[in-house]
Design a protein around this motif. Structure first.
Motif, PDB file in Angstrom:
ATOM      1  N   ASN A 106       0.311  -1.225  -0.161  1.00  0.00           N
ATOM      2  CA  ASN A 106      -0.103   0.367  -0.239  1.00  0.00           C
ATOM      3  C   ASN A 106       0.904   1.618  -0.316  1.00  0.00           C
ATOM      4  O   ASN A 106       0.337   1.945  -0.449  1.00  0.00           O
ATOM      5  N   SER A 107       2.216   1.197   0.888  1.00  0.00           N
ATOM      6  CA  SER A 107       3.209   2.371   1.085  1.00  0.00           C
ATOM      7  C   SER A 107       3.269   2.756  -0.563  1.00  0.00           C
ATOM      8  O   SER A 107       3.273   4.173  -1.193  1.00  0.00           O
ATOM      9  N   GLN A 108       4.167   1.544  -1.495  1.00  0.00           N
ATOM     10  CA  GLN A 108       3.945   1.616  -2.578  1.00  0.00           C
ATOM     11  C   GLN A 108       3.560   2.725  -3.296  1.00  0.00           C
ATOM     12  O   GLN A 108       3.354   3.432  -4.337  1.00  0.00           O
ATOM     13  N   LEU A 109       2.033   2.197  -3.471  1.00  0.00           N
ATOM     14  CA  LEU A 109       1.627   2.200  -4.100  1.00  0.00           C
ATOM     15  C   LEU A 109       1.335   3.798  -3.573  1.00  0.00           C
ATOM     16  O   LEU A 109       1.196   4.660  -4.709  1.00  0.00           O
ATOM     17  N   LYS A 110       0.904   4.220  -3.005  1.00  0.00           N
ATOM     18  CA  LYS A 110       1.136   5.584  -2.448  1.00  0.00           C
ATOM     19  C   LYS A 110       2.305   6.293  -2.699  1.00  0.00           C
ATOM     20  O   LYS A 110       2.357   7.771  -2.891  1.00  0.00           O
ATOM     21  N   THR A 111       3.801   5.760  -2.580  1.00  0.00           N
ATOM     22  CA  THR A 111       4.900   6.460  -2.983  1.00  0.00           C
ATOM     23  C   THR A 111       4.207   7.097  -4.836  1.00  0.00           C
ATOM     24  O   THR A 111       4.980   8.278  -5.194  1.00  0.00           O
ATOM     25  N   GLU A 112       3.497   5.554  -5.624  1.00  0.00           N
ATOM     26  CA  GLU A 112       3.407   6.004  -6.844  1.00  0.00           C
ATOM     27  C   GLU A 112       2.464   7.665  -7.336  1.00  0.00           C
ATOM     28  O   GLU A 112       2.448   8.134  -8.038  1.00  0.00           O
ATOM     29  N   TYR A 113       1.173   7.400  -6.824  1.00  0.00           N
ATOM     30  CA  TYR A 113       0.586   8.719  -5.878  1.00  0.00           C
ATOM     31  C   TYR A 113       1.774  10.263  -5.976  1.00  0.00           C
ATOM     32  O   TYR A 113       1.054  10.485  -6.775  1.00  0.00           O
ATOM     33  N   HIS A 114       1.880   9.721  -5.274  1.00  0.00           N
ATOM     34  CA  HIS A 114       2.418  11.458  -5.052  1.00  0.00           C
ATOM     35  C   HIS A 114       3.069  11.501  -6.270  1.00  0.00           C
ATOM     36  O   HIS A 114       3.948  13.072  -6.222  1.00  0.00           O
ATOM     37  N   LYS A 115       3.920  10.713  -6.287  1.00  0.00           N
ATOM     38  CA  LYS A 115       4.719  10.585  -7.988  1.00  0.00           C
ATOM     39  C   LYS A 115       4.449  11.448  -8.873  1.00  0.00           C
ATOM     40  O   LYS A 115       4.060  12.982  -9.550  1.00  0.00           O
ATOM     41  N   ILE A 116       2.711  11.054  -9.407  1.00  0.00           N
ATOM     42  CA  ILE A 116       1.869  10.955 -10.182  1.00  0.00           C
ATOM     43  C   ILE A 116       1.944  12.904 -10.443  1.00  0.00           C
ATOM     44  O   ILE A 116       1.692  13.972 -10.822  1.00  0.00           O
ATOM     45  N   MET A 117       0.853  13.280  -8.526  1.00  0.00           N
ATOM     46  CA  MET A 117       1.152  13.997  -8.639  1.00  0.00           C
ATOM     47  C   MET A 117       1.491  15.883  -8.213  1.00  0.00           C
ATOM     48  O   MET A 117       1.427  16.420  -8.724  1.00  0.00           O
TER      49      MET A 117
END
Length: 1959
Positions: A1088-1099
């Motif tokens: 889940n934390s990996q997915l969140k980091t991806e999301y923050h990068k996209i942001m």
């Protein structure tokens, strides 16, 4: 640190409180012991009632003592509560202190930031020092640093836990002294290290040599070893001290426990003896009374015998009390000593603070030295050892706290056990005493009364003593507590003061470690620098060859320049010839002009002679035509001359250009010579650039040659044609021929100029193409960068998702920790309650025992049974207590595990923070890259705009050259405006490309915004889900806690022990399963934390794109606004210009019409003045008036033509609008292309959505696994429920599990539907954006629709959640079948209402939070921009410094190479000399051998061999010595070379000053350098040969050395036999010494020769300097000449510039006119209607005027002739002929005929006239009948001009303003509403004048008001008859008027007329 200090303080307070408690328990034991001894004695009383009274008194006393003990217990409870309150207050104080320490920490952080700024400043200095250091390196690196900060903390902990006896205070003081000593030693060591580092820094700054570096590194290694040894020794010492302290503590505890056991055993023995006595007494009562009496007597005797023992015991107790007093005094003394020590400690602390400040200053210095290296460490992220050490310290602290808590619990249990035992002992003693008294009451009463009284006295005394002792003990306790509190405060202060230097010491150690690492890194960098130096040496060798090639190419260029100069000279000669020819042509032209003037004079004469004949008129016309042709020829010749002069100027300009090219080439040569070092890197590019420049120069030369040849040919042709024309006859044919020749020449020039302009245009076109290709390449790079950024953004999003998941997990864990803490507190409370219940039970047991003791002896077995039952209950309670303690231990273990987990989570958090910091740094770098790219693109755009402006200026100049006719300014401006539009079209093309980019970026922005909104919505949903799950888990945990409490309640009964054991086993199993579940959950959280980091990068990517798109949108809007404003302004200016021109023409027409009216009025006044008789004016003046009328007609025609031109301009503007529409169509096509790009972007976005859906699928799988885990937990709960089926308290946990699973399933099902809705919304928004370009209003509506759809989607999601809840309801009904249906429906409705309200609140909160976040992000973006700018400035500065350092390094490398070469040469010379001396020695030895062989023969051969061996050995020794000397000399030379380097640096500075002067001379030195290069090549060849020779000599030396080694090996065997021959060897040694002196003399001679050579070199340099000075003087003279030439050329250039400025001024005026025309085009449309109305009015007026003219041309006004006729008779006879002439001129009679008529007899005429007009005079009604007056004679005598002037004077008096009326306000004359006050007058005039105005009812409304408003003659000026002359009537409606000009009275009439006519 503050929390750690608080923990230490609380631990110390608890330990000291325990010490106080142990002291109070000791005093309590002593008091109870005395009480027992005092109460042991019993009294014997005879009588039963007396005994009952005694017993009752005893019971009362016991009850009183019991009450006092209760009071004491309550007092102790109060004391405990007070102590707890103090503890809480202390904790609050600690919290405040921690807050203060945090503030201090923040201040220190601020100071650290300032120090970091200083670090950055000092980093630059360190870099300079590093560059100053030379490139040689050590191979070995420095050992890795070791952390020593963690070794001191556990000692503190062990001491705090170790000292728990009475000697704790002393141990703490000793430990603090040891710590102070250790800290002082460490401070001194650190000071020595600081001094050492400062010395190293200074030495590195001063010297910068390799040897110093090596010595420093060795010293550092030694210091590291010493530090390691010290560390190990200190650790061993600390461990030894710990072991000693622990052993002492154990011994103390063993002694205390041993004493306690002994006392208990003594008490038990006494209790047993008393019981035995009681049993024996009971048996004696039953047997007989006599035995009792005897026993009593015995007892009395025993008691009497025990009396002295009791007195002894009392004495012992008194001794004990004394000892205690002594101990107290000793304690007080110790307290005083401690106070003194505390003061000493304060002094030491002040000293430590001083040392700390001094250390601070030294640390600042260290930081200044170390500053640069910390930045490197920050980049490499070497914070991990620090983190690990801090984490280890945290773990150790936690372990120490746990140990302290365990010890506190153990001590509490011990205290409780001791109290229980004491209570039990007291109860047993009371029971024993009561039983003894009951048994002995009958016998011993009488005997023991007296003793009882005594004992009571003694008891009272003992009680008083006890009270005094207790008071003293309480006072001592208070003093002890006060001293302990004082000590605690002192310890806290000391700990605070220790922690600060500890922290500083740790920081210093870390800084030292950082420095060591940085030193190793610097060494690595030095190694890399040495490698780079070697590579650069190779490159420098290549550069020398490249320089030679450049010198050759420079020579070729010089030859080319010389050729060009020769060509220039030739062209100048040609120009001189051309000038001479032009001068000759000018002389010829002057001659022709003179001839023409002569011919014109002749023609005038002929004209005067032959004026009458018509034939002569024809000839005159032909002559005039010829003269006109001649004039045209002359003008054409002048134009030719001007063209020739222009061509000469062009040639001069070209010459100047060629000179500038030559100068530029010279400058390029200078630059090439100056940039020798840079050639190493840019060799290939420079060669290619030179080739390109060569080609360009050749092409330019060829072009100039061709142009010169063409111009020469043209000039030759012109001269030939002119010579031919000169030779030909001066006829019309010659003139025509010359005209044709000149026209041909002009056409040829124009064609050539057009070709040049076409070539320039093609070149410009190619340049624009190249610019466009470069811009396209830049766009491609931008797209690639955007792709890379998208990849980065995806990575950052993944990281952000991971971080969010981990944070959620941490939140959950923290909540669990809080829940567990609450459970522990509740269990502690329950334990306290259980203890209180135990106390109550014990009190009840005591009461029961008392009751049993009161009851008769028959009931003893029952009491024994009750006692056994109570004992069994007590044992059961002990078992329960043990179980509870085990559970508490388990809970503690779980707490420890969770604390470890929290530590791990903190570690992971810190790692994530680091990763976030790195990502931020990357993001800042990306921002910097983007900003650089944008700046580059802006620069490219600016360069394109500049090129476009240059093209425009070139086009304007060319058009200015082509425009020869200066008359048609309007056409010129028109053409220029068209050309400007062509230029604008090019500019618009580039704009359109930019707009395409901007639109694409806008669409990207919008897509990014949509993605942001989606991501935010999804994160909110995830957060809601996580919160719901956490809440449900907390509810489950609370239910489990309730179950545990219920179990505890059930455990109180003995029947559930087996169940408890079974449940414990199950709990262990559950714990194992829970650990497995936690492991699974940890894996899921990681994903889940990996997915969140991806999301923050996209942001982050989305945010960067948004910022870029916003910038481009703003730029696009600015450009569009400029374009629209420019087009509108141009149109308005054109309209305004046209309207202004029309107004000016209207004003001119009005002025002309007013002139006509003034002339008419003048005639009227003259007629009025001449009442009758002859008129006073000439006919010439009247003719001039008529000529003026003709001129006015011509001007009207010009106005009409101009009107047509205006119409054509309007049509042209319409055509231009059509062009603009075409451009709009082009823009629409570009928009379609942009839409295609949008579709591509949409495809990319769909790919992103697919990836997002895959991630959601993974989330679904995770949620399913969670549901499975929760199902397992539910099964476990079911098993638990089956086991605990008897209990009604427990609720079924399946409900919660199912609800949790359903709640987890619902949002997972809703998420893909949300994504699909969002994708639909995205497509709709993209369509709307496409429509945005066409209709802006539609976008607002579409946005509203989007908002409505969003709200619908939200409603749909809420409905889906409701459906999910409704799906869960039937399952709930299946499980909860017993519940009612109505309650379910009510609960569902309540839940729906609550969910809706919660949703509303959450939505509002999210909106507010997002707005705040946006504002914070904006502020952060601005801050980041500012930081980026600052960083860019710093980077620029650092780059410049790096370049300077690199330049210095190169200079030093060159110097070092030069010194190496000189050293090599010296070494070669020395080797040659050594070789020569060696050869000479060998020859001498050979001669000696030959002589000895002759003398000694065969025996001599052996001796010779031995001698040779010895000599060879000696030679080897001498050679070694020589080698050592040479090495020493080399070292000295190295030192000298270092000194020379410093001198060379000074010389370099001087050279830089002299280089500026040398640059002028370098062109002449190039040839010299070629010769030097050849010599250098020869020298290199020589060097190679010499090196080969050296190699051969070295091989020979090697062979000789091997031979020497073999010979020495053989000689070692034969040393014994060769000792006799030492004398010979000594002689040979002397000889060799002589040879050495000879060789030294030779060396001196060589040195002298070297000095001579140096002198010769200096002379040669002086000669060269003289040569250079001579050449300098020559060059200065040449420069003076060139300057003069340049001044002349500058004068010419100034003249040309003036002409250029004039031309530019004309161009500017034309451009202004075009701008004004463009601005006033808009006004044309408004004024067209008015113009058409005016045109209609003008046409009417013109028609009327033409009709009037046609009607009046052949007619004569009767009234006028009548007035003239009457005036003829009224005039005097002298002037009547003037009136007749005037009449003749009006009638068209010629002057000659009039003269003939007047010369005849006047009577005939007058008679004929009077007869012709005999009786008609009376018939005219309009003639005024004014009588002749004598005053009129003066008027008649005046001339016509004087009358006209008087008329003007009369007219100038009433200066009435002009009326300004619009077209709509105009009315006919007859109307009454005219806005003039004189309308009444005009009406009265019309009435008086009768037929004049009544004739014309059709009045022009446009021009009527002027004539009506301003009557030129007032009614007062009329005669007495009232009917004035017709000319004196008001002006007709056809002509407009103007206010007449005032005339000065001094001016003459003729001058006034001339001025009027000029106007």
């Amino acid at each position: 640190m503050a929390s750690w200090l608080g923990g230490l303080g609380s631990g110390l307070g608890q330990s000291l409180g325990q010490v106080g408690g142990s002291l109070s328990s000791l005093t309590g034991q002593i008091s109870s012991f005395t009480k027992d001894i005092l109460l042991e004695g019993t009294e014997e009383v005879g009588d039963a009632p007396a005994e009952l009274q005694v017993s009752n008194s005893r019971l009362r006393e016991i009850e009183s003592t019991h009450a006092t003990q209760r009071l004491e217990n309550e007092r102790l409870k109060k004391v405990c509560s007070d102590l707890e309150e103090k503890h809480e207050a202390a904790e609050l104080q600690i919290k405040q202190l921690s807050i203060e320490y945090r503030n201090q920490l923040q201040q220190r952080e601020v100071e650290i930031s300032h120090l970091k700024a200083r670090q950055n400043a000092l980093q630059e200095q360190l870099q300079k020092l590093q560059t100053a250091a030379q490139s040689a390196q050590l191979g070995a690196g420095v050992l890795p640093p070791t952390t020593t900060s963690a070794s001191f903390v556990p000692v503190v902990r062990h001491h705090s836990s170790g000292f728990q006896g009475d000697d704790m205070d002393f141990g703490d003081v000793i430990w603090s002294q040891q710590e102070i000593n250790r800290l002082s030693n460490e401070v001194s060591r650190l000071e020595s290290e600081v001094d050492h580092w400062m010395q190293i820094a200074q030495s590195s700054r001063v010297r910068g040599t390799d040897n110093a570096d090596q010595s420093e590194i060795c010293k550092l290694q030694n210091i590291i070893k010493e530090l390691k040894q010290n560390l190990s020794q200190e650790i061993d010492e600390h461990q030894h001290k710990l072991s000693v302290l622990q052993d002492a503590h154990r011994q103390k505890l063993a002694e205390i426990s041993r004493r306690h056991r002994e006392e208990l055993s003594e008490y038990e023995e006494r209790i047993e003896e008393l019981e035995n006595q009681l049993q024996q007494g009971g048996a004696g009562i039953e047997i007989c009374d006599h035995s009792k009496i005897s026993d009593l007597q015995k007892n009395i005797q025993i008691l009497q015998s025990e009396k002295p023992e009791d007195t002894q015991t009392m004495k012992e107790l008194e001794d004990k009390v004394k000892n205690l007093n002594q101990k107290l005094s000793s304690v007080e003394n110790e307290n005083k000593i401690l106070l003194n020590e505390g003061e000493l400690v304060k002094v030491e602390n002040s000293q430590i603070t001083q040392e700390y400040e001094r250390l601070k200053s030294e640390v600042i210095k260290l930081q200044n030295y170390v500053a640069e290296q910390e930045t490197i460490l920050k980049e490499e992220g070497k914070k991990l050892p620090l983190m690990t050490s801090s984490e280890e310290e945290v773990l150790r602290l936690q372990q120490a706290l746990l140990d302290a808590e365990k010890e506190i619990m153990r001590l509490n249990t011990l205290n409780q056990e001791e109290l229980q035992k004491k209570l039990a002992n007291l109860q047993h003693k009371d029971e024993d005493i009561t039983s003894a008294s009951t048994e002995d009451q009958n016998l011993e009463l009488n005997q023991l009364r007296q003793e009882l009284e005594r004992k009571e006295h003694e008891l009272k005394e003992s009680i008083i003593e006890r009270a005094t002792l207790t008071a003293e003990l309480e006072e001592l306790d208070k003093q002890n507590q006060e001293t302990m509190q004082h000590m605690i405060t002192l310890k806290e202060q000391l700990s605070k003061q220790h922690t600060e230097p500890d922290s500083t010491i740790n920081q210093l150690k870390l800084d030292i470690n950082f420095e060591r690492r940085k030193v190793s890194e610097v060494e690595v960098e030095k190694m890399e620098m040495s490698k780079e130096l070697e590579t650069q040496k190779l490159k420098m060798n290549h550069c020398t060859f490249a320089l030679n090639d450049l010198h050759m190419s420079n020579q070729q260029l010089q030859h080319n320049i010389k050729d060009l100069q020769e060509q220039l000279k030739k062209s100048q000669d040609c120009n001189l010839n051309n000038k001479k020819e032009i001068a000759e042509l000018k002389q010829n032209l002057k001659q022709k002009e003179e001839e023409l003037s002569v011919s014109q004079n002749e023609l005038t004469k002929i004209m005067n002679q032959e004026s009458n004949s018509n034939y002569q008129d024809l000839s005159l016309k032909e002559r005039e035509a010829e003269i006109a042709k001649l004039n045209e020829d002359i003008s054409e010749n002048k134009q030719l001359n001007q063209n020739l002069e222009r061509s000469v100027c062009d040639l001069k300009i070209e010459n100047g250009k060629l000179l500038t090219v030559c100068e530029e080439l010279k400058q390029q040569l200078h630059e090439a010579f100056a940039e020798k070092n840079k050639v190493s890197l840019e060799k290939d590019t420079i060669l290619e650039a030179l080739k390109m420049e060569k080609g360009q120069l050749e092409t330019e030369l060829s072009q100039t040659k061709t142009q010169l040849l063409e111009q020469a040919k043209k000039y030759e042709q012109t001269t030939e044609d002119l010579s031919n024309a000169r030779n030909m006859n001066t006829t019309a044919l010659q003139l025509e021929h010359e005209c044709l020749v000149k026209c041909n020449q002009e056409r040829d020039f124009e064609i050539a100029e057009l070709k040049r302009s076409i070539e320039q245009m093609e070149a410009d076109h190619e340049e624009t193409k190249e610019m466009l290709t470069t811009s396209l390449g830049g766009q491609k790079q931008l797209t690639e960068l955007i792709k890379e950024k998208e990849v980065f953004v995806e990575k950052f999003k993944n990281r952000a998702l991971e971080l969010q998941q981990e944070l959620e997990e941490y939140v959950k864990d923290s909540k669990k920790h809080e829940i567990l803490r609450q459970n522990l507190e509740e269990k502690d409370k329950s334990l306290a309650a259980m203890k209180e219940e135990n106390n109550h039970l014990k009190e009840e047991i005591e009461r029961l025992k008392d009751q049993q003791s009161r009851s008769p002896p028959v009931a003893e077995p029952k009491t024994l049974d009750i006692i056994t039952e109570l004992e069994t209950e007590i044992t059961q309670l002990h078992v329960i207590k043990n179980n509870l303690e085990e559970e508490i231990k388990l809970h503690k273990k779980t707490i420890e595990d969770q604390s470890q987990k929290t530590v791990q989570l903190q570690q992971s958090l810190q790692e994530h923070k680091r990763e976030i910091g790195e990502s931020k740094f990357q993001y800042e770098q990306m921002n910097v890259m983007h900003e650089k790219l944008f700046l580059e693109k802006d620069e490219e755009i600016k360069s394109l705009q500049r090129t476009i402006e240059q093209i425009k200026t070139q086009l304007h100049n060319e058009r200015h050259v082509f425009q020869t006719d200066s008359s048609d300014l309007f056409q010129e401006t028109k053409a220029q405006s068209l050309n400007g539009e062509n230029g604008n079209e090019k500019h618009d093309l580039s704009k359109s490309e930019i707009e395409r980019l901007v639109k694409g970026i806008k669409e990207r922005e919008r897509e990014i915004k949509l993605l942001n909104e989606k991501n935010v919505f999804l994160t909110q949903q995830i957060d809601h889900l996580s919160k719901d799950q956490v809440g449900k888990l907390t509810q489950i945990i609370q239910e489990k806690d309730l179950e545990i409490q219920a179990l505890h309640a059930s455990i109180s009964s003995s029947s559930y022990r087996q169940d408890v054991l079974y449940l414990q086993q199950q709990l262990q199993a559950y714990a194992m399963e829970r650990e497995q579940v936690l492991a699974v959950l940890s894996e899921k959280t990681r994903e889940n934390s990996q997915l969140k980091t991806e999301y923050h990068k996209i942001m982050d990517m989305v945010a960067t794109k948004e910022a870029a798109l916003m910038k481009l949108q703003e730029e696009n809007q600015k450009l569009s606004n400029r374009f629209e404003s420019n087009s509108q302004d141009m149109f308005r200016e054109t309209v305004q210009n046209l309207s202004r021109i029309i107004r000016e023409k209207d004003i001119e027409i009005d002025a002309l019409s007013q002139k006509c009216q003034t002339l008419l009025t003048v005639l009227q006044t003259s007629n009025i003045g001449t009442d009758s008789g002859s008129g006073g004016f000439n006919s010439n003046q009247f003719e001039e008036l008529l000529q003026e009328r003709d001129k006015l007609k011509q001007q009207v025609k010009k106005m009409e033509e101009w009107k047509q031109q205006v119409m054509t301009t309007v049509q042209n503007m319409q055509h231009e609008s059509a062009h603009l529409q075409e451009e709009l169509h082009k823009l629409q096509a570009q928009i379609s292309v942009d839409s295609d790009n949008n579709s591509k972007l949409q495809m990319d976005y769909n790919g992103l959505i697919q990836s997002y859906e895959q991630n959601e699928k993974k989330m679904k799988s995770f949620s399913q696994e969670l549901a499975q885990v929760q199902n397992r937990i539910g099964q476990l709960h079911n098993t638990k429920d089956l086991l605990l089926g008897k209990l009604d308290m427990v609720a079924p946990p399946l409900l919660m599990a199912s609800s949790v699973s359903q709640a987890s399933d619902i949002p997972s099902s809703t998420s893909p539907e949300i994504v699909s809705d969002a994708s639909k919304l995205l497509q709709q928004e993209l369509d709307q954006l496409k429509n945005m370009l066409q209709e802006k209003d539609v976008t607002i509506r579409t946005l509203k629709e989007n908002n409505q759809r969003l709200s619908d989607s939200m409603a749909a999601t809420s409905e889906l959640e409701r459906k999910g809840q409704k799906d869960t309801d039937p399952e709930m009904k299946q499980i909860k079948g017993k519940c009612d249906v109505f309650q379910k429906s009510l609960r569902e409705k309540d839940l729906l209402i609550k969910s809706k309200s919660d949703q509303l609140l959450s939505v509002s909160e999210n909106l507010s939070n997002k707005e705040n976040e946006n504002e914070l992000l904006k502020q952060a973006v601005t801050n980041l921009k500012e930081r980026n700018l600052i960083l860019e400035m710093d980077i620029c500065k650092l780059k410049e410094e790096n370049e300077e350092i690199v330049a210095r390094c190169r200079e030093k490398e060159t110097e070092f190479r030069a010194l190496q070469e000189t050293n090599m040469q010296f070494s070669m010379m020395l080797k040659e000399r050594e070789f020569e001396s060696h050869s000479m020695k060998e020859k001498a030895l050979a001669f000696e051998k030959l002589l000895k062989e002759k003398e000694q023969g065969k025996m001599g051969e052996l001796n010779h061999l031995l001698n040779e061996v010895k000599s060879m050995q000696e030679k080897a020794v001498s050679f070694q010595q020589e080698r050592d000397q040479v090495m020493l000399a080399l070292k000295q030379k190295q030192m000298e070379s270092s000194a020379l380097q410093n001198e060379v640096q000074h010389l370099r500075d001087k050279e830089q000053r002299l280089n500026q002067e040398l640059e002028r001379l370098r062109n002449h030195l190039l040839e010299m350098e070629d010769s030097y290069t050849q010599e250098a090549l020869a020298a290199e060849d020589r060097e190679t040969k010499l090196r080969k020779k050296v190699m051969v000599l070295e091989e020979k030396l090697v062979s000789s050395s091997t031979a020497v080694e073999h010979a020495s090996h053989q000689a070692s065997l034969q040393v014994e036999s060769l000792q006799e021959q030492l004398n010979l060897v000594s002689r040979q040694r002397d000889e060799t010494l002589l040879q050495l002196t000879m060789s030294q003399d030779q060396v001196k001679q060589y040195a002298l020769s070297l000095a001579n050579l140096q002198m010769v070199l200096e002379q040669f340099q002086q000669e060269e300097k003289a040569m250079y000075s001579a050449e300098l003087e020559k060059h200065q003279k040449q420069t003076a000449e060139w300057k003069k030439k340049a001044e002349k050329l500058e004068e010419r250039v100034e003249s040309l510039q003036e002409s250029l400025e004039e031309a530019n001024a004309a161009l500017d005026a034309a451009s202004r006119l075009t701008e004004q025309l463009d601005l006033k085009e808009e006004q044309i449309e408004d004024l067209r209607k008015q113009g058409e109305l005016k045109q209609e009015m003008l046409e009417d007026a013109q028609n009327k005027l033409m009709n009037l003219i046609n009607s009046t041309e052949g007619k004569v006004d009767k009234v006028l002739m009548r007035n003239l006729f009457i005036g003829h008779f009224h005039t005097p006879k002298n002037k009547r002929h003037e009136v007749l002439r005037l009449m003749g001129s009006i009638l068209g009679i010629k002057k000659e005929e009039l003269d003939q008529l007047l010369s005849e007899d006047q009577k005939g005429v007058t008679r004929w006239v009077t007869g012709w007009l005999g009786g008609g005079g009376a018939g005219s009604k309009s003639v005024p009948s004014t009588p002749i007056r004598p005053t009129n004679q003066s008027v008649f005598s005046s001339s016509f001009s004087e009358l006209f002037v008087k008329f003007l004077e009369t007219e100038s008096r009433p200066n009435l303003p002009l009326p300004t009326l619009s077209v709509h306000d105009m009315k006919p004359l007859g109307a009454t509403g005219i806005c003039n006050p004189n309308s009444t007058r005009s009406s009265s005039l019309t009435e008086t004048t009768g037929s004049g105005t009544s004739r014309r009812p059709d009045v022009n409304p446009f021009l009527a008001p002027r004539s009506a408003a301003v009557p030129l003659i007032t009614p007062t000026s009329l005669g007495a008859g009232g009917s004035g002359h017709l000319l004196m009537k008001p002006i007709s409606d056809a002509l407009p008027t103007f206010t007449p000009l005032p005339v000065l009275p001094d001016a003459s009439a003729g001058a006034v007329l001339k001025d009027l006519l000029k106007q």
